[in-house]
Scaffold this motif. Structure first.
Motif, mmCIF file in Angstrom:
data_model
loop_
_atom_site.group_PDB
_atom_site.id
_atom_site.type_symbol
_atom_site.label_atom_id
_atom_site.label_comp_id
_atom_site.label_asym_id
_atom_site.label_seq_id
_atom_site.Cartn_x
_atom_site.Cartn_y
_atom_site.Cartn_z
ATOM 1 N N GLU A 153 -7.031 -3.576 -45.118
ATOM 2 C CA GLU A 153 -8.082 -2.588 -45.387
ATOM 3 C C GLU A 153 -8.381 -2.379 -46.870
ATOM 4 O OE1 GLU A 153 -8.934 0.445 -42.987
ATOM 5 O OE2 GLU A 153 -7.615 -0.074 -41.321
ATOM 6 N N PHE A 154 -7.555 -2.963 -47.719
ATOM 7 C CA PHE A 154 -7.787 -2.754 -49.148
ATOM 8 C C PHE A 154 -7.440 -4.013 -49.958
ATOM 9 C CE2 PHE A 154 -6.792 -0.640 -53.308
ATOM 10 C CZ PHE A 154 -8.064 -0.119 -53.530
ATOM 11 N N ALA A 155 -6.157 -4.369 -49.958
ATOM 12 C CA ALA A 155 -5.706 -5.446 -50.851
ATOM 13 C C ALA A 155 -6.369 -6.782 -50.533
ATOM 14 C CB ALA A 155 -4.189 -5.589 -50.767
ATOM 15 N N ALA A 156 -6.563 -7.085 -49.257
ATOM 16 C CA ALA A 156 -7.176 -8.374 -48.915
ATOM 17 C C ALA A 156 -8.695 -8.291 -49.004
ATOM 18 C CB ALA A 156 -6.749 -8.812 -47.515
ATOM 19 N N GLU A 157 -9.247 -7.126 -48.680
ATOM 20 C CA GLU A 157 -10.702 -7.030 -48.574
ATOM 21 C C GLU A 157 -11.389 -6.941 -49.944
ATOM 22 O OE1 GLU A 157 -12.036 -4.193 -45.707
ATOM 23 O OE2 GLU A 157 -14.123 -4.853 -45.888
ATOM 24 N N LEU A 158 -10.784 -6.170 -50.834
ATOM 25 C CA LEU A 158 -11.467 -5.941 -52.120
ATOM 26 C C LEU A 158 -11.757 -7.237 -52.895
ATOM 27 C CD1 LEU A 158 -12.537 -4.094 -54.377
ATOM 28 C CD2 LEU A 158 -10.208 -4.031 -55.260
ATOM 29 N N PRO A 159 -10.727 -8.061 -53.168
ATOM 30 C CA PRO A 159 -11.014 -9.267 -53.960
ATOM 31 C C PRO A 159 -11.976 -10.219 -53.253
ATOM 32 C CG PRO A 159 -8.654 -8.857 -53.840
ATOM 33 C CD PRO A 159 -9.288 -7.939 -52.851
ATOM 34 N N LEU A 160 -11.938 -10.211 -51.927
ATOM 35 C CA LEU A 160 -12.841 -11.091 -51.191
ATOM 36 C C LEU A 160 -14.283 -10.613 -51.355
ATOM 37 C CD1 LEU A 160 -13.216 -13.504 -49.414
ATOM 38 C CD2 LEU A 160 -12.584 -12.152 -47.432
ATOM 39 N N LEU A 161 -14.502 -9.315 -51.202
ATOM 40 C CA LEU A 161 -15.856 -8.776 -51.394
ATOM 41 C C LEU A 161 -16.363 -9.060 -52.803
ATOM 42 C CD1 LEU A 161 -15.458 -5.336 -49.574
ATOM 43 C CD2 LEU A 161 -17.033 -7.169 -48.909
ATOM 44 N N VAL A 162 -15.467 -8.890 -53.770
ATOM 45 C CA VAL A 162 -15.873 -9.105 -55.169
ATOM 46 C C VAL A 162 -16.267 -10.567 -55.394
ATOM 47 C CG1 VAL A 162 -15.007 -9.155 -57.560
ATOM 48 C CG2 VAL A 162 -14.553 -7.160 -56.104
ATOM 49 N N VAL A 163 -15.455 -11.480 -54.891
ATOM 50 C CA VAL A 163 -15.761 -12.894 -55.154
ATOM 51 C C VAL A 163 -17.012 -13.328 -54.370
ATOM 52 C CG1 VAL A 163 -14.297 -14.141 -53.476
ATOM 53 C CG2 VAL A 163 -14.618 -15.063 -55.748
ATOM 54 N N ASP A 186 -21.929 -10.989 -44.496
ATOM 55 C CA ASP A 186 -21.676 -11.223 -43.068
ATOM 56 C C ASP A 186 -20.669 -12.348 -42.837
ATOM 57 O OD1 ASP A 186 -23.471 -9.325 -42.511
ATOM 58 O OD2 ASP A 186 -25.084 -10.665 -41.825
ATOM 59 N N ASP A 187 -20.498 -13.216 -43.835
ATOM 60 C CA ASP A 187 -19.612 -14.369 -43.650
ATOM 61 C C ASP A 187 -18.158 -14.046 -44.009
ATOM 62 O OD1 ASP A 187 -21.894 -15.644 -42.954
ATOM 63 O OD2 ASP A 187 -22.120 -16.778 -44.819
ATOM 64 N N ILE A 188 -17.894 -12.787 -44.347
ATOM 65 C CA ILE A 188 -16.569 -12.422 -44.882
ATOM 66 C C ILE A 188 -15.418 -12.810 -43.938
ATOM 67 C CG2 ILE A 188 -16.737 -10.007 -44.110
ATOM 68 C CD1 ILE A 188 -15.143 -9.215 -46.583
ATOM 69 N N ALA A 189 -15.572 -12.515 -42.647
ATOM 70 C CA ALA A 189 -14.451 -12.758 -41.719
ATOM 71 C C ALA A 189 -14.167 -14.252 -41.613
ATOM 72 C CB ALA A 189 -14.772 -12.171 -40.348
ATOM 73 N N ARG A 199 -10.737 -16.247 -42.790
ATOM 74 C CA ARG A 199 -9.967 -17.093 -41.859
ATOM 75 C C ARG A 199 -9.756 -18.490 -42.441
ATOM 76 N NH1 ARG A 199 -12.382 -14.669 -37.628
ATOM 77 N NH2 ARG A 199 -14.136 -16.117 -37.590
ATOM 78 N N TRP A 200 -10.828 -19.077 -42.969
ATOM 79 C CA TRP A 200 -10.709 -20.427 -43.530
ATOM 80 C C TRP A 200 -9.734 -20.444 -44.703
ATOM 81 C CZ3 TRP A 200 -16.738 -21.048 -43.750
ATOM 82 C CH2 TRP A 200 -17.215 -21.558 -42.532
ATOM 83 N N SER A 201 -9.878 -19.446 -45.549
ATOM 84 C CA SER A 201 -9.089 -19.450 -46.764
ATOM 85 C C SER A 201 -7.604 -19.159 -46.483
ATOM 86 C CB SER A 201 -9.771 -18.456 -47.696
ATOM 87 O OG SER A 201 -8.910 -17.850 -48.501
#
Ligand code: HEM
Length: 424
Positions: free
Chosen positions: A142-152, A161-164, A168-170
């Motif tokens: 809910e925070f540590a994994a999501e934040l850097p992904l949203l930023v990048v 929309d492609d975040i999930a 998964r791929w990464s």
């Protein structure tokens, strides 16, 4: 010796193994279970990271085990040209020039170009957490994994929309390369990696042929290339995106998780951050040293290399134990003590060293500092759930928490004196 990174003590308590390796008279050890040479002293790790002639990067992103033929056949279809962590001279100096020209890497430039994105994304996630008063929340997803992904994703101009799918791929790439998946898993993860690469190719082709280059990273790289393959090919732009999407978030997720874990495990530490946010930069830096998100990184020798009394033969894969180097008593006084006030804390090698030094170091620092400061201000009473036990995903390179559950108490008062001894 055996390192047993996927099941043994190293998975739970790596610092004990680092200490033993550093205390041994041999400067280099051979891990029979992994067929990898282990380099642990600070000077030797730094030298290997910096010496691209003797220690090459070509196999840095190749699996640490023998892949099953079905998975290998899929991986062979990934024709991504090496541009960053898997590139060696003569390619790397050229692609590194492109990276330096297109990706800001000083604190001031990162703050100017990416600061608004980082602060916006941090505030969105922090208010979502703060709004869940009294709830138990797992700060990893809910925070540590999501934040850097949203930023990048914002930086690269990738649809949210492609975040999930990208996550998964990464995650899959990290398990496929540095983990120990079963043959069935290998096939599934290899297919995911191939799909991920195709996705990056499509993304770049779409931007390139849209007739409009914007302010996102892909547009910037295409503008830098200016149609000239000798500067950068379109496929290399896709490869840069492929690498940045993984490197830009899995690592910083780990940093955030370690920061939050170390801060919340000792309530007086969290209270100290709440009371005085000016300590946060030193705190983040010491977290990088003490619990690096990448604590082992790969190189391959191009010739025989002698370190102390041991000769590593040419063509051997080496695991550079960044985590051990950061605890080397020859460099850091009382290395197993977490001390955010160390004067020499920046001597850690968590972002690498030399020609491949992390291009995203300033961004990672900005994200971690902003995240910690804003979360502490919004939820000063945040605390770990009682009985929380640290546990990491099995991996030789990335030390990633499985979970970090907290109770969202906006103003809670911490009990005093309950100092947990940090896993040193
Ligand atoms: C705490 C966060 C991070 C850690 C611990 C970390 C760690 C590292 C390390 C150890 C290397 C050296 C690789 C080598 O020598 O082969 C590296 C390189 C790299 N990092 Fe990071 N990184 C972090 C964040 C980021 C971010 C946020 C980005 C980009 C958005 C990024 C992009 C890269 C790239 C592209 C390289 C390859 C550079 C090259 O080969 O020239 N990293 N990183």
């Amino acid at each position: 010796m055996e390192l047993k990174p996927f099941s043994g003590a190293y998975l739970v308590h790596p610092a004990a193994i680092w200490r033993a390796l550093l205390g041994d008279t041999d400067r280099v050890h051979y891990a029979d279970d992994l067929n990898l040479w282990l380099i642990s002293r600070h000077a030797d790790v730094r030298n290997a990271l910096g010496d691209n002639d003797a220690f090459q990067n070509a196999l840095t992103l190749a699996p640490v085990y023998e892949m099953c033929p079905e998975a290998l056949a899929i991986v062979m279809k990934i024709d991504a040209p090496p541009t960053t962590a898997a590139a060696d001279p003569p390619t790397h100096p050229r692609t590194r020039r492109a990276l330096r020209a297109t990706f800001p890497n000083t604190a001031a430039r990162v703050d100017e170009q990416f600061g608004p994105i980082v602060r916006k994304r941090v505030d969105e996630l922090v208010s979502r957490i703060a709004g869940r008063r009294g709830a138990v929340v797992d700060l990893i997803p809910e925070f540590a994994a999501e934040l850097p992904l949203l930023v990048v994703l914002d930086i690269l101009g990738v649809p949210e929309d492609d975040i999930a799918q990208i996550k998964r791929w990464s995650d899959g790439q990290i398990a496929l390369v540095w983990g120990q998946p079963s043959p069935d898993e290998q096939v599934r993860l290899a297919q995911g990696l191939l799909d991920f690469w195709r996705y990056c190719q499509d993304l770049v082709a779409r931007v390139n042929h849209s007739g409009h280059l914007g302010s996102d990273y892909i547009s910037r790289a295409l503008r830098y290339r200016d149609g000239d393959d000798s500067v950068l090919t379109e496929s290399e732009v896709a490869s840069l995106a492929f690498n940045l999407l993984v490197a830009g978030h899995e690592t910083t997720s780990g940093l955030l998780a370690h920061c939050l874990d170390y801060a919340l495990a000792i309530p007086s530490r969290w209270d100290g951050i709440v009371a005085d946010p000016s300590i946060v930069p030193g705190y983040v830096e010491e977290t990088l040293r003490f619990g690096p998100a990448i604590d082992g990184w790969l190189r391959m020798t191009s010739r025989d290399v002698t370190i102390g009394d041991v000769t590593i033969p040419a063509g051997a894969r080496c695991l550079l134990l960044i985590g051990a180097a950061n605890r080397d008593p020859a460099v850091f006084a009382e290395p197993d003590r977490f001390d955010p006030h160390r004067a020499d804390v920046r001597d850690h090698v968590s972002f690498g060293y030399g020609p491949h030094f992390c291009i995203g170091a300033a961004l990672a620092r900005l994200e971690a500092q902003t995240a910690l400061t804003h979360l502490a201000a919004a939820v000063p009473g945040l605390r770990l759930t009682p009985g929380h036990a640290r546990s990491y995903k099995p991996n030789v390179a990335f030390r990633a928490h499985r979970a970090l559950t907290v109770i969202v108490d906006p103003v809670g008062v911490h009990a005093t004196g309950e100092e947990e001894v940090l896993a040193a």
